[in-house]
Design an enzyme around this catalytic site. Sequence first.
Site, PDB file in Angstrom:
ATOM      1  N   LYS A   9       2.745  -2.358 -25.863  1.00 24.53           N
ATOM      2  CA  LYS A   9       3.711  -1.651 -26.772  1.00 24.53           C
ATOM      3  C   LYS A   9       2.788  -1.935 -28.170  1.00 24.53           C
ATOM      4  O   LYS A   9       1.982  -3.003 -28.220  1.00 24.53           O
ATOM      5  CB  LYS A   9       4.946  -2.263 -27.065  1.00 24.53           C
ATOM      6  CG  LYS A   9       4.827  -4.041 -26.998  1.00 24.53           C
ATOM      7  CD  LYS A   9       4.640  -4.580 -28.447  1.00 24.53           C
ATOM      8  CE  LYS A   9       4.639  -6.163 -28.579  1.00 24.53           C
ATOM      9  NZ  LYS A   9       4.210  -6.348 -29.746  1.00 24.53           N
ATOM     10  N   GLY A  97       1.654  -9.912 -21.436  1.00 30.79           N
ATOM     11  CA  GLY A  97       2.144 -10.483 -20.580  1.00 30.79           C
ATOM     12  C   GLY A  97       3.401 -10.144 -20.281  1.00 30.79           C
ATOM     13  O   GLY A  97       4.029 -10.085 -19.188  1.00 30.79           O
ATOM     14  N   ASP A 131       9.785 -10.146 -25.781  1.00 27.75           N
ATOM     15  CA  ASP A 131       9.375  -8.810 -25.632  1.00 27.75           C
ATOM     16  C   ASP A 131       9.856  -8.100 -24.109  1.00 27.75           C
ATOM     17  O   ASP A 131       9.557  -6.869 -24.004  1.00 27.75           O
ATOM     18  CB  ASP A 131       7.810  -8.553 -25.921  1.00 27.75           C
ATOM     19  CG  ASP A 131       7.307  -8.740 -27.149  1.00 27.75           C
ATOM     20  OD1 ASP A 131       8.189  -8.776 -28.286  1.00 27.75           O
ATOM     21  OD2 ASP A 131       6.279  -9.157 -27.586  1.00 27.75           O
TER      22      ASP A 131
END
Length: 284
Positions: A9, A97, A131
């Site tokens: 992203k 990650g 996230d």
Amino acid sequence: MPTCHAYAKINWALNIVGRRPDGYHLLDMLMQTIDLSDALHIEPAEDLSLTANGVPAGEDNLILKAARALNRYTGANHGVRMALEKRIPARAGLGGGSADCALALRALNTLWGLGLSDGELLKIGERLGADVPFCLTGGLARVGGIGEAIEPVPNAPEIPLVLVTPGGGLSTGPVFSLWDDGAWPEVSLDTRALAEAVARRDLPAVDKLCANALTAPAVSLMPEIGALIDRMRKLGAGAAFMTGSGSTVVGAFSDPAAARATAQALPQAILTRTLPALPNGNLS
């Protein structure tokens, strides 16, 4: 199972708007999925195991944490053999990650036949990383809270991007700590107006509206970030900015040919694009 892909992203913008009593920062962000992914190979096994290139594959890896979280949640003891092919730069602000973690939650929910709902996966993901909920939903979205409040933005576009991660990246914790300790300039951010500018591919407007509260502390740690933002603009980027906590600098282009030329001009640049939706399918 076939090889699965975990998509990175970018943050078109990031502002810190408060802090919870537990120390987590409250954020106001505009995020979008991009066409850059890690590959995860998964096959049934009796025990849990992970191998990886380029990153540690121990108990702190978010993929293993996702697998163990699913077993705890369901009260099961499933095993799986996983191999991660890392392509998303680490310590880059690209959510690599978290994307790996989100993919593991999706893939293992299917492989193990758990039947967990979208809402359950999001709740599990929220506890694993800020996230991860966005990486489960993808597309273009305004993101608030500590990352759990997601408001999808319609008409997400494909925009050519050039990514460069200088200096081997930056760790998230020190950048946030530096922001906490410093008197940095306040960021003025209207994520709704920025989202509309992104949706209509108005890059001059995007360049004026995008802002990242962490850019100043990140540049103080790694001055080449600021220099690279300036160079992206000189090479023709319609908008140039740092994503997340850095150190990746993003150049957004209206012309794919200009993006290709810029990628060729910058060492270790990655040529990619934004995606309207997560290719694996969005959670609702």
